[in-house]
Motif scaffolding. Sequence first.
Motif, mmCIF file in Angstrom:
data_model
loop_
_atom_site.group_PDB
_atom_site.id
_atom_site.type_symbol
_atom_site.label_atom_id
_atom_site.label_comp_id
_atom_site.label_asym_id
_atom_site.label_seq_id
_atom_site.Cartn_x
_atom_site.Cartn_y
_atom_site.Cartn_z
ATOM 1 N N SER A 99 38.915 65.190 59.829
ATOM 2 C CA SER A 99 37.936 64.503 59.773
ATOM 3 C C SER A 99 37.270 63.665 59.101
ATOM 4 C CB SER A 99 36.532 65.813 59.224
ATOM 5 O OG SER A 99 35.239 65.001 59.335
ATOM 6 N N LYS A 100 36.371 62.285 59.618
ATOM 7 C CA LYS A 100 35.940 61.311 58.829
ATOM 8 C C LYS A 100 34.604 61.790 58.472
ATOM 9 C CE LYS A 100 39.077 58.383 61.661
ATOM 10 N NZ LYS A 100 38.699 57.313 62.330
ATOM 11 N N SER A 101 34.290 63.111 58.124
ATOM 12 C CA SER A 101 32.774 62.844 57.988
ATOM 13 C C SER A 101 32.327 63.206 56.646
ATOM 14 C CB SER A 101 32.159 63.939 59.237
ATOM 15 O OG SER A 101 30.636 64.116 58.651
ATOM 16 N N ARG A 143 42.726 57.717 57.080
ATOM 17 C CA ARG A 143 41.364 58.012 55.633
ATOM 18 C C ARG A 143 42.824 58.395 54.791
ATOM 19 N NH1 ARG A 143 36.424 61.625 56.340
ATOM 20 N NH2 ARG A 143 36.248 61.704 53.384
ATOM 21 N N VAL A 144 42.289 57.736 53.311
ATOM 22 C CA VAL A 144 43.012 57.780 52.319
ATOM 23 C C VAL A 144 42.438 58.770 51.449
ATOM 24 C CG1 VAL A 144 43.939 56.321 50.044
ATOM 25 C CG2 VAL A 144 44.477 55.075 52.117
ATOM 26 N N PHE A 201 42.026 74.695 61.213
ATOM 27 C CA PHE A 201 41.021 74.416 60.305
ATOM 28 C C PHE A 201 40.979 73.728 59.031
ATOM 29 C CE2 PHE A 201 39.166 76.046 55.807
ATOM 30 C CZ PHE A 201 37.939 75.678 56.035
ATOM 31 N N TYR A 202 42.945 73.875 58.870
ATOM 32 C CA TYR A 202 43.299 72.801 58.041
ATOM 33 C C TYR A 202 43.781 71.353 58.745
ATOM 34 C CZ TYR A 202 46.939 70.306 54.061
ATOM 35 O OH TYR A 202 47.102 69.568 53.218
ATOM 36 N N ARG A 203 43.625 71.268 59.884
ATOM 37 C CA ARG A 203 44.054 70.055 60.478
ATOM 38 C C ARG A 203 42.424 69.587 60.953
ATOM 39 N NH1 ARG A 203 48.751 68.835 63.088
ATOM 40 N NH2 ARG A 203 50.546 70.180 63.191
ATOM 41 N N VAL A 215 41.202 66.664 52.604
ATOM 42 C CA VAL A 215 41.101 68.249 52.286
ATOM 43 C C VAL A 215 40.967 68.215 50.400
ATOM 44 C CG1 VAL A 215 42.703 68.444 54.707
ATOM 45 C CG2 VAL A 215 43.542 68.252 52.379
ATOM 46 N N PRO A 216 40.100 69.120 50.271
ATOM 47 C CA PRO A 216 40.152 69.595 49.214
ATOM 48 C C PRO A 216 41.084 70.213 48.371
ATOM 49 C CG PRO A 216 38.943 71.267 50.314
ATOM 50 C CD PRO A 216 39.819 70.026 51.355
#
Length: 509
Positions: free
Chosen positions: A474-476, A31-32, A467-469, A387-388
Amino acid sequence: MTPLTGAGEQRGAEVVDERGSALPPGDGADRVSPSEQTTIQIPAQHAVGEGPGRPTAIQTVNTWTSAHGPIIKKVALGVAVCLVGVAGFAGLRKIADAPADPGAVGNTAQTPGADKSTPDEAAEGVRRAAAGQAVLQKMADAIQDERKSSFLDTIDPKATEFDQQARTIYSNLGKLPLATFQLRYVSDDTGALAPDRQAELGGSESWLAQVEVSWQLTGFDAKPARETLPVTFVTRDGTTYATSFTERFVAGQRRPIWALGGIEVAKGEHSLVISLDSQADADDYATVTDRAVESVTKVWGKNWKQKAVIYLPAKQSEMESVLGAQPGTYTQIAAVTMAELDTPMVGAPLRIVANPKLFEELGKQGRRIVLTHETTHVASTATASPVPLWLAEGFADYVAFTAVSVQDESAAKELFKAVRAGKVPNSLPTPEAFAASSADLPQAYESGWLACRLIKEREGQAKLVKFYRAVHASKSPTGLADAFRTVLGTTEQEFTADWQKYLKRLAGV
């Protein structure tokens, strides 16, 4: 940043160093999108940049506590540049004359507008491409086989200045642990050279081409680094030569560090430092980076490459060239983490690029904090992560501050000031809060850091990392909410309410 995709952030910190002590200067989803007895006081100041990547920034302003006391330095901690998600940063723009994806299968050398060219023009384009690629292949083979004379045979005998640059480039590449080195002719533009320039070059023909250069560092890169260079060719007496690597760079076009001047290289246990300044700087920073890698591994775990590559430019302009940035863009930024690739990609080679002036002004512990922060982004592949920003930057701050003692009152100065004035944040920081123009930028960084620390205090460090991982992998589109529920057993709304109470307690209200 690079064509960087992402944002550049800057974390303000006052580092009280020991009597002015100073050193001279992988796996992401597809994921980018502890401790030193140094006090870090952080009046958070951040500068977020646009583009493919989130850079790390450091700003230094020296003040003296007394005539003979320790130097207090304001440090803007660096952050990783995400190579995904934010478009528009000059460093992450595609080169004007290059194809959209030079590395794509089936992409062949072509002249601009080839689909509209006549058969004769197309044939001429193919001829130039063949001649140019032959020169490039001979260059690449000579570098791989360590045959200097063969390499110099490809250089225009009348290009005295370029001859010297070419010798330096050959020497530089010989100092790097190259696994691969390739040059590929991508496109050309017969109208790019002005008549005066063509007359100056002479010969029977001259033209400008865009060339993809790729190289991979043994033990450090999972995939090759890749950039696009403008290469000028000239044909004399039936032989084609390269006569320039610097003709008509466009805005946002990066330059390889090994093409900017003579380099010195130091290899540590976990680090590779490439310096345009001195060997002493390279050696010292290898030591500091090794410690940063070890600090990150203690928190993140061992399941990453545990390697970091540092670029140490000698001048601000060299930093800007490496990043493809406009002059002055990084005047107040001490370090930037970038992906050295023209297009975002998981596994892209990551580099931490230092601002020579500001990095030199940092003390020993200041440099360690910054490099630990940046290395956290390397370990977590933050340049290719969904990640945000509050989590990415907050987590990087959390890891960096495990290596030093941090005073909450100064580390969260701006946030505490707002809370005491009755302005408790309504939510976790949004992406907009990290914009350079945001009035709430300091609070955004401080908020992210304390959110991560709250998770650690409630659930433990291992759960924070988990949690970070979970969010990263996630791809959702509901990855963050899912991680709150499955890892922390709560919701973002419930966590935010707890975090707001936490901030009030820490601020004493």
